[in-house]
Each structure stands twice: as structure tokens, then as C-alpha cells.
Motif scaffolding. Structure first.
Motif, PDB file in Angstrom:
ATOM      1  N   ALA A 197       0.829  -1.208   0.000  1.00  0.00           N
ATOM      2  CA  ALA A 197       0.000   0.000   0.000  1.00  0.00           C
ATOM      3  C   ALA A 197       0.863   1.258   0.000  1.00  0.00           C
ATOM      4  O   ALA A 197       0.576   2.226  -0.714  1.00  0.00           O
ATOM      5  CB  ALA A 197      -0.919  -0.013   1.222  1.00  0.00           C
ATOM      6  N   VAL A 198       1.937   1.242   0.805  1.00  0.00           N
ATOM      7  CA  VAL A 198       2.858   2.387   0.837  1.00  0.00           C
ATOM      8  C   VAL A 198       3.522   2.567  -0.518  1.00  0.00           C
ATOM      9  O   VAL A 198       3.629   3.690  -1.041  1.00  0.00           O
ATOM     10  CB  VAL A 198       3.920   2.190   1.938  1.00  0.00           C
ATOM     11  N   VAL A 199       3.983   1.470  -1.095  1.00  0.00           N
ATOM     12  CA  VAL A 199       4.679   1.507  -2.380  1.00  0.00           C
ATOM     13  C   VAL A 199       3.772   2.057  -3.480  1.00  0.00           C
ATOM     14  O   VAL A 199       4.191   2.872  -4.309  1.00  0.00           O
ATOM     15  CB  VAL A 199       5.200   0.104  -2.752  1.00  0.00           C
ATOM     16  N   GLU A 200       2.515   1.616  -3.492  1.00  0.00           N
ATOM     17  CA  GLU A 200       1.605   2.040  -4.551  1.00  0.00           C
ATOM     18  C   GLU A 200       1.258   3.528  -4.457  1.00  0.00           C
ATOM     19  O   GLU A 200       0.946   4.154  -5.475  1.00  0.00           O
ATOM     20  CB  GLU A 200       0.333   1.197  -4.503  1.00  0.00           C
ATOM     21  N   TRP A 201       1.322   4.109  -3.254  1.00  0.00           N
ATOM     22  CA  TRP A 201       1.034   5.536  -3.101  1.00  0.00           C
ATOM     23  C   TRP A 201       2.266   6.408  -3.308  1.00  0.00           C
ATOM     24  O   TRP A 201       2.156   7.631  -3.382  1.00  0.00           O
ATOM     25  CB  TRP A 201       0.435   5.806  -1.722  1.00  0.00           C
ATOM     26  N   ASN A 202       3.413   5.792  -3.411  1.00  0.00           N
ATOM     27  CA  ASN A 202       4.659   6.536  -3.602  1.00  0.00           C
ATOM     28  C   ASN A 202       4.617   7.281  -4.940  1.00  0.00           C
ATOM     29  O   ASN A 202       4.336   6.676  -5.969  1.00  0.00           O
ATOM     30  CB  ASN A 202       5.838   5.558  -3.583  1.00  0.00           C
ATOM     31  N   PRO A 203       4.907   8.595  -4.963  1.00  0.00           N
ATOM     32  CA  PRO A 203       4.903   9.337  -6.240  1.00  0.00           C
ATOM     33  C   PRO A 203       5.843   8.736  -7.281  1.00  0.00           C
ATOM     34  O   PRO A 203       5.535   8.740  -8.474  1.00  0.00           O
ATOM     35  CB  PRO A 203       5.359  10.742  -5.829  1.00  0.00           C
ATOM     36  N   MET A 204       6.991   8.207  -6.834  1.00  0.00           N
ATOM     37  CA  MET A 204       7.917   7.617  -7.792  1.00  0.00           C
ATOM     38  C   MET A 204       7.346   6.340  -8.404  1.00  0.00           C
ATOM     39  O   MET A 204       7.570   6.046  -9.582  1.00  0.00           O
ATOM     40  CB  MET A 204       9.259   7.309  -7.132  1.00  0.00           C
ATOM     41  N   SER A 205       6.595   5.580  -7.612  1.00  0.00           N
ATOM     42  CA  SER A 205       5.945   4.379  -8.137  1.00  0.00           C
ATOM     43  C   SER A 205       4.920   4.741  -9.203  1.00  0.00           C
ATOM     44  O   SER A 205       4.767   4.028 -10.206  1.00  0.00           O
ATOM     45  CB  SER A 205       5.268   3.595  -7.009  1.00  0.00           C
ATOM     46  N   GLN A 206       4.205   5.854  -8.984  1.00  0.00           N
ATOM     47  CA  GLN A 206       3.245   6.301  -9.981  1.00  0.00           C
ATOM     48  C   GLN A 206       3.943   6.624 -11.298  1.00  0.00           C
ATOM     49  O   GLN A 206       3.475   6.241 -12.383  1.00  0.00           O
ATOM     50  CB  GLN A 206       2.485   7.531  -9.467  1.00  0.00           C
ATOM     51  N   THR A 207       5.083   7.314 -11.202  1.00  0.00           N
ATOM     52  CA  THR A 207       5.835   7.647 -12.412  1.00  0.00           C
ATOM     53  C   THR A 207       6.369   6.391 -13.082  1.00  0.00           C
ATOM     54  O   THR A 207       6.269   6.234 -14.302  1.00  0.00           O
ATOM     55  CB  THR A 207       6.995   8.596 -12.066  1.00  0.00           C
ATOM     56  N   ALA A 208       6.944   5.473 -12.296  1.00  0.00           N
ATOM     57  CA  ALA A 208       7.501   4.249 -12.860  1.00  0.00           C
ATOM     58  C   ALA A 208       6.423   3.416 -13.549  1.00  0.00           C
ATOM     59  O   ALA A 208       6.639   2.886 -14.653  1.00  0.00           O
ATOM     60  CB  ALA A 208       8.183   3.432 -11.764  1.00  0.00           C
ATOM     61  N   THR A 209       5.245   3.304 -12.931  1.00  0.00           N
ATOM     62  CA  THR A 209       4.160   2.518 -13.518  1.00  0.00           C
ATOM     63  C   THR A 209       3.662   3.148 -14.815  1.00  0.00           C
ATOM     64  O   THR A 209       3.412   2.453 -15.801  1.00  0.00           O
ATOM     65  CB  THR A 209       2.997   2.393 -12.523  1.00  0.00           C
ATOM     66  N   ALA A 210       3.518   4.477 -14.811  1.00  0.00           N
ATOM     67  CA  ALA A 210       3.072   5.170 -16.018  1.00  0.00           C
ATOM     68  C   ALA A 210       4.094   5.037 -17.141  1.00  0.00           C
ATOM     69  O   ALA A 210       3.733   4.836 -18.311  1.00  0.00           O
ATOM     70  CB  ALA A 210       2.817   6.643 -15.707  1.00  0.00           C
ATOM     71  N   VAL A 211       5.369   5.148 -16.796  1.00  0.00           N
ATOM     72  CA  VAL A 211       6.431   5.035 -17.801  1.00  0.00           C
ATOM     73  C   VAL A 211       6.472   3.622 -18.377  1.00  0.00           C
ATOM     74  O   VAL A 211       6.660   3.429 -19.586  1.00  0.00           O
ATOM     75  CB  VAL A 211       7.781   5.424 -17.182  1.00  0.00           C
TER      76      VAL A 211
END
Length: 252
Positions: A197-211
Motif C-alpha cells: 500500500a505504501v509503495v503504490e502511493w509513492n509518487p515515484m511508483s506512480q511515475t515508474a508505472t506510467a512510464v
């Protein structure tokens, strides 16, 4: 506006001139993420809970991680100028307030572009490929640089708060959780529920997933593109004015 842009460009050229005087630091900043990519790709391995080639998952994550890390060079440069009184001398000149910070951030962004080029080149050597087309590729690079720009102003604010180069090592630890508590190396599905849950809310995780989605690789989700835009803009809305205001109060 023209006056502010001219002053900012002058400060940018000042920062770029340091590259010629300190080439080792530039090379280290470029080589370090390459070493991480090779280490996690071949020595450590990974990919639990992942369907697809791990390299296709890892390279976009490493690109995002590189945008989060490497802020210490900028932070040290800012604190060194503060410690030596250089900023005070600049502030006594008829120049735009904040031009020093803008110049420093512009130079950092140029180095970030160079770092992306190097890491993408290494990724292609390892067999990674972008499958999303030219427009998606450019959009992915844009998201990475937007995230870098937001992280950069967090680093600048922390440097202004620290004030001295010797305190940078302690302050920059605050940035590490953003990089390591993310999905750069492993999928959240392979983690305990609370950590996922923490990882999925991480802004960097959002960028990595989108990329990953824009590159057409495993682990990508289209819905994260908007979050990858919203998070950096939100961070900029908070930390950019705080950094400029902090800089403006230095001589008071």
C-alpha cells in the motif's frame, strides 16, 4: 520576465562551467545508476510476481529511480555557495531574486537529460526495448523529467534549510525512502500488504508505472499517467514557493 530569464541563464552557464572543472563528479553521477541497473539486473535478480522479462520491468524503474536520486550534487553546490558567502554577493547585485536557484536547477535538468540518454542506451544494450511508439516514448521521458524537476526543488529547499555542505549527507537521507519504498525493483504483489500500500502511493511508483505503460512493458497501467502528472505538480506547488521564499529570507 526578460531580466529574470537573462539572470537565470547567466547562473545556468556558471553551473555548467563547473562541469569542466569537476568532470569526475559528472562521470560518477552518470555511472552510478548504470552500476545499479547491472547489479539488480544480473547480480541480485528479481521479478517475483512478474509476468514478462524482468529487464523490461527493471529499466523503466531504474529511470524513475535515477530521477529521484542524485540530488546531493545540487544540494552540495547550493550549501557551498551559502557557506562561502557567494549567495550573499549575488544578492547584493541587481539580479532577479531566485535566479541562482533557477540556474542551478536548469543545469541539473540538463545533466538529468544526459543521464537518461546514457541509461536508456545501456538498457538497449541489455536487450530492453520501448514498444509504445515515438509519441509514447517522448511522453515517458517527459514524465521522468517532470518528476525530476519536482524532486530537485525538494532537494534545493532541504539544502537551504541545511545551510552547510557537511549537513547534506544527513538531510538527503530524507529522500531515500522515496526511492527504495517503490516498485522500481519489484512489484507490489510480491510485498506484504501494508508495504504494498505504501509503495503504490509513492509518487515515484506512480511515475515508474506510467512510464512502463508508455514503453509498452510489463507492470504498466494506463490509469497511472494522470497520477504521474498530478504528483509532481502538487510537489512543485508546495516546495517551489517554499524554496524561493527561504532563499529570499537568507539575508534578513
Amino acid at each position: 520576465m526578460a531580466h529574470a530569464l537573462s539572470d537565470s541563464w547567466t547562473m545556468t552557464r556558471r553551473e555548467l562551467a563547473r562541469w569542466g572543472r569537476q568532470p569526475v563528479a559528472v562521470v560518477v553521477n552518470l555511472v552510478f545508476p548504470v552500476m545499479l541497473l547491472l547489479m539488480f539486473g544480473y547480480l541480485v535478480g528479481g521479478g517475483r510476481g512478474l509476468s514478462g522479462d524482468y529487464v523490461d520491468y527493471l529499466v523503466p524503474g531504474m529511470l524513475a529511480l535515477t530521477m529521484a536520486f542524485g540530488l546531493e550534487g545540487t544540494m552540495i553546490a547550493v550549501t557551498r555557495d551559502l557557506d562561502k558567502g557567494v549567495v550573499d554577493r549575488f544578492r547584493s547585485l541587481p539580479m532577479a531574486n531566485g535566479a541562482v536557484l533557477v540556474g542551478r536547477s536548469a543545469a541539473d535538468m540538463l545533466q538529468s537529460v544526459l543521464g537518461l540518454v546514457v541509461l536508456i542506451g545501456v538498457g538497449y544494450t541489455l536487450g530492453w526495448r520501448a514498444h509504445g511508439g515515438a509519441d509514447a516514448f517522448l511522453a515517458a521521458v517527459g514524465l521522468l523529467l517532470l518528476f525530476r524537476f519536482a524532486m530537485l526543488w525538494i532537494g534545493i529547499l532541504l539544502a537551504l534549510v541545511a545551510g552547510k555542505p557537511e549537513l547534506v549527507q544527513a538531510v538527503q537521507i530524507l529522500v531515500w525512502p522515496v526511492g527504495f519504498l517503490s516498485n522500481a525493483f519489484a512489484t507490489p504483489d510480491s510485498m506484504p500488504g501494508w508495504l504494498a500500500a505504501v509503495v503504490e502511493w509513492n509518487p515515484m511508483s506512480q511515475t515508474a508505472t506510467a512510464v512502463r505503460d508508455l514503453f509498452g512493458g510489463p507492470g504498466g497501467e494506463a490509469g497511472h499517467v494522470w497520477a504521474a502528472v498530478a504528483w509532481p505538480l502538487a510537489l512543485l506547488a508546495v516546495f517551489f514557493p517554499l524554496a524561493v521564499a527561504r532563499f529570499g529570507r537568507l539575508s534578513r
